[in-house]
Design an enzyme around this catalytic site. Structure first.
Site, mmCIF file in Angstrom:
data_model
loop_
_atom_site.group_PDB
_atom_site.id
_atom_site.type_symbol
_atom_site.label_atom_id
_atom_site.label_comp_id
_atom_site.label_asym_id
_atom_site.label_seq_id
_atom_site.Cartn_x
_atom_site.Cartn_y
_atom_site.Cartn_z
ATOM 1 C CE1 TYR A 143 6.265 2.995 4.478
ATOM 2 C CE2 TYR A 143 8.611 1.643 3.759
ATOM 3 C CZ TYR A 143 7.309 2.063 4.919
ATOM 4 O OH TYR A 143 7.316 1.475 6.137
ATOM 5 C CG ASP A 238 0.672 1.473 -1.444
ATOM 6 O OD1 ASP A 238 1.868 1.097 -1.006
ATOM 7 O OD2 ASP A 238 -0.357 1.696 -0.742
ATOM 8 C CE LYS A 271 -0.447 6.276 5.282
ATOM 9 N NZ LYS A 271 0.380 6.664 6.355
HETATM 10 P P1 KE4 Z 1 1.842 1.051 7.419
HETATM 11 O O1 KE4 Z 1 2.529 -0.208 7.736
HETATM 12 O O2 KE4 Z 1 2.657 2.329 7.979
HETATM 13 O O3 KE4 Z 1 0.328 1.235 7.997
HETATM 14 O O4 KE4 Z 1 1.784 1.442 5.869
HETATM 15 C C1 KE4 Z 1 2.904 1.479 5.115
HETATM 16 C C2 KE4 Z 1 2.508 2.132 3.941
HETATM 17 C C3 KE4 Z 1 2.086 1.765 2.704
HETATM 18 N N1 KE4 Z 1 1.861 2.280 1.485
HETATM 19 C C4 KE4 Z 1 2.040 3.641 1.642
HETATM 20 C C5 KE4 Z 1 1.795 4.505 0.457
HETATM 21 C C6 KE4 Z 1 2.414 4.265 2.641
HETATM 22 O O5 KE4 Z 1 2.456 5.805 2.734
HETATM 23 C C7 KE4 Z 1 2.433 3.778 4.131
HETATM 24 C C8 KE4 Z 1 2.939 4.564 5.272
HETATM 25 N N2 KE4 Z 1 3.111 5.560 5.288
HETATM 26 C C9 KE4 Z 1 4.166 6.277 6.202
HETATM 27 C C10 KE4 Z 1 4.211 7.926 5.673
HETATM 28 N N3 KE4 Z 1 4.875 8.250 4.779
HETATM 29 C C11 KE4 Z 1 3.596 5.983 7.702
HETATM 30 C C12 KE4 Z 1 4.445 6.878 8.757
HETATM 31 C C13 KE4 Z 1 5.418 6.072 9.362
HETATM 32 O O6 KE4 Z 1 5.983 5.478 8.656
HETATM 33 O O7 KE4 Z 1 5.551 6.411 10.598
#
Ligand code: KE4
Length: 431
Positions: A143, A238, A271
């Site tokens: 993701y 990523d 993060k």
């Molecule tokens: P954000 O847009 O949520 O800050 O980041 C997206 C993203 C991009 N790349 C990776 C590898 C990520 O894990 C994420 C977001 N992670 C999720 C948890 N698997 C955030 C939690 C959520 O979606 O509420």
């Protein structure tokens, strides 16, 4: 007794879709009532009923120091007194950029943004702009945020391009997205043989935390790097989840120890670098990054990019985790959790496999660690849900989905780990 979490959830659902501002928080995968956090401190948070939990989500990764770290809190309070947002450059953005570049040598320049999605989306646009190519490869189970071109699942076969995973994404937007199986070298080689010169990039989670915890194998990672170099495609790492979480040098430093001279081309971060506040970034070699506006033709912008309070939070966090021994101690603590869980599962005769790196861990109710998404999804979902609620009822908060990773902070003590393992042993015995 009234469950105040449910009361809040019912009220939230009237004014916020699903009662949450991000879908995974709604507990749809595991059922039950989401815990509404009243406050958090160190390794713990307290819900609306005043129930205390040992927190292994830590805001999905950012809270590597634990909640309310006093050094970070002071930096944020001080920054806030000087102003919340200016829409103009500040020295602290330079300091944070310099701190990031110090620890990730594959990056010569970095652009700060406000979310991992924004960083991933911008990195894709940069790769396409820098190469003049539209097609790119991602992997099933990874993701990269919710930008349209990345919300895609595998097509019917290798050569076919992706299908949207979300309503509202026009098929033509994902027609250049090729979705391959993680850790599948044969598929990767075939895709490059078919499309190599049309590929702008390969985008990957080096340790896939969105499949819980699946490592890219060294041969696979090596082959990705070789094929990108051979065909002029950029290798985009990523590291939104793994960045400054699995090691100070992020996951790419782990692979550089296993593959001499290994480096990705572009890195996406988030993060931890925000320390819990809205901040993410993407970076790479100067020649690539200067393709970005205002120095180049690839447009990217943001009102709150490099926000002065968020940069204070991120900078204070990075300076703390850069202290000698931080990751040795964090890694040892995470390893003790994983070893304890393995031992408890084995004693209860529960099929279990687990892995960890630095402050990130994952486990599966499978006898062996899965190497790709299809294998991860063979997990026994009802049994996971029972485990999740068994832990939750006993004050241990893990991710409410079997495809999500877990996180240990510097605030988790040996006593927290021992208590978690004891609780898990009790729950495993009832699975
Ligand atoms: P954000 O847009 O949520 O800050 O980041 C997206 C993203 C991009 N790349 C990776 C590898 C990520 O894990 C994420 C977001 N992670 C999720 C948890 N698997 C955030 C939690 C959520 O979606 O509420």
């Amino acid at each position: 007794m009234t469950d105040l979490n449910q009361t809040l959830f019912d009220r939230a659902a009237k004014v916020i879709p699903g009662g949450v501002n991000s879908p995974v928080r709604a507990f749809r995968a595991v059922g039950g009532t989401p815990r509404f956090v009243q406050r958090a401190q160190g390794a713990y948070f307290w819900d609306a009923n005043g129930q205390k939990y040992i927190d292994y989500i830590g805001s999905w990764g950012p809270m590597i120091l634990g909640h309310g770290n006093p050094v970070v809190l002071e930096a944020v309070q001080k920054a806030a007194l000087d102003g919340f947002s200016f829409g103009a450059p500040t020295e602290r953005e330079i300091e944070l950029a310099e701190e990031i570049l110090k620890h990730v040598p594959s990056m010569e320049m970095v652009r700060l943004v406000s979310s991992g999605t924004e960083a991933g989306m911008s990195a894709l646009r940069l790769a396409r702009g820098a190469t003049g190519r539209n097609k790119f490869i991602k992997f099933e189970g990874c993701y990269h945020g919710h930008c349209d071109a990345l919300l895609v699942k595998a097509g019917s076969g290798l050569a076919t391009f992706g299908n949207p995973t979300s309503a509202g994404v026009p098929p033509e937007v994902v027609r250049d997205t090729l979705v391959l199986e993680y850790n599948n070298i044969a598929q990767l080689e075939e895709a490059f043989a078919l499309h190599g010169k049309e590929l702008a990039c390969v985008m990957i989670e080096p340790i896939a935390g969105n499949m819980n915890f699946v490592r890219a194998s060294v041969p696979f990672m090596k082959r990705c790097r070789e094929l990108c170099t051979e065909h002029g495609a950029l290798f985009v790492f990523d590291e939104v989840m793994t960045g400054f979480r699995v090691a100070l040098g992020s996951a790419q430093s782990v692979y550089a120890k296993l593959i001499p001279g290994f480096q990705p081309d572009v890195t996406v971060l988030g993060k931890v670098i925000g320390g819990g506040m809205p901040l993410a970034a993407f970076g790479g070699p100067r020649a690539i990054m200067q393709q970005l506006a205002p120095t180049g033709p690839v447009y990217q912008a943001g009102t709150l990019s490099g926000n002065p309070v968020a940069t204070a939070c991120g900078l204070a966090t990075l300076r703390e985790i850069a202290k000698p021994g931080f990751f040795d101690a964090l890694g040892a603590r995470t390893q003790s959790l994983v070893d304890g869980l393995k031992g408890a599962a084995e004693k209860a005769g529960v099929p279990f496999s687990a892995d960890c790196q630095g402050g990130m861990f994952g486990f599966f109710l499978l006898p062996e660690l899965p190497q790709n998404y299809a294998k991860v999804m063979t997990s026994d979902s009802p049994k996971f849900n029972k485990l999740f609620h068994g832990l939750l009822d006993r004050g241990v908060y893990i991710a409410p989905a079997l495809y999500e990773a877990g996180f240990v902070s510097a605030a988790h003590t040996d006593a927290d780990i021992a208590q978690t393992v004891a609780v898990a042993a009790d729950v495993f015995a009832q699975l």
